[in-house]
Design an enzyme around this catalytic site. Sequence first.
Site, mmCIF file in Angstrom:
data_model
loop_
_atom_site.group_PDB
_atom_site.id
_atom_site.type_symbol
_atom_site.label_atom_id
_atom_site.label_comp_id
_atom_site.label_asym_id
_atom_site.label_seq_id
_atom_site.Cartn_x
_atom_site.Cartn_y
_atom_site.Cartn_z
ATOM 1 N N ASP A 155 0.829 -1.204 0.000
ATOM 2 C CA ASP A 155 0.000 0.000 0.000
ATOM 3 C C ASP A 155 0.867 1.260 0.000
ATOM 4 O O ASP A 155 2.016 1.232 0.454
ATOM 5 C CB ASP A 155 -0.887 0.043 1.246
ATOM 6 C CG ASP A 155 -2.056 -0.912 1.206
ATOM 7 O OD1 ASP A 155 -2.112 -1.747 0.295
ATOM 8 O OD2 ASP A 155 -2.905 -0.819 2.108
ATOM 9 N N HIS A 185 3.797 -2.068 3.174
ATOM 10 C CA HIS A 185 3.755 -0.704 2.637
ATOM 11 C C HIS A 185 5.070 -0.406 1.929
ATOM 12 O O HIS A 185 6.117 -0.352 2.593
ATOM 13 C CB HIS A 185 3.521 0.312 3.761
ATOM 14 C CG HIS A 185 2.186 0.167 4.418
ATOM 15 N ND1 HIS A 185 1.937 -0.764 5.395
ATOM 16 C CD2 HIS A 185 1.019 0.827 4.208
ATOM 17 C CE1 HIS A 185 0.667 -0.672 5.774
ATOM 18 N NE2 HIS A 185 0.093 0.293 5.074
#
Length: 169
Positions: A7, A150
Amino acid sequence: MVALTFDDGPVHQNTLLALELLDKYDAKGTFFMLGFRMERNPDVVLEVINGAHEVGSHTYNHPYLTKKGTNLSYQYSKNQEILQEITKGEASIKLLRPPYGSVNQNVKQTSPYPLIMWSLDTRDWATLDAQATHDTIMANVKDGDIILLHDLHESSVESLRTVVPALID
């Protein structure tokens, strides 16, 4: 089999390193990208596509969708427009990961894409430590997991050096 998902990117150096490490082990990832970062890093978006990884949307600028009211179309459509422009119409968004995992009935009803959540949260953003991310994954992973990472954080990407071979083993 597990799904490695990323992400908040693309972030030039981090995302390219993630691609290099995934390629080293013939692994694939799903990159849930932010539109404003796609605009800043179109070359990285193309590298993700050219590496046969999946590009999903993480919205244009990471709002709480549940707090945005009924007009969410910009957050849903802008990344599609950006991806179409970057790839000259060759690639499309097919998945959406709502920021913060924040979903309500309105988000479910208005999203033009399947909402993809996660089953294993590494909390890599909280520790910012590659070893801690590795340990969290290896202590908790099970077949079929969707692992949340991430590519915004260098430590998360660095964890792939040990995580991917350990998962393969």
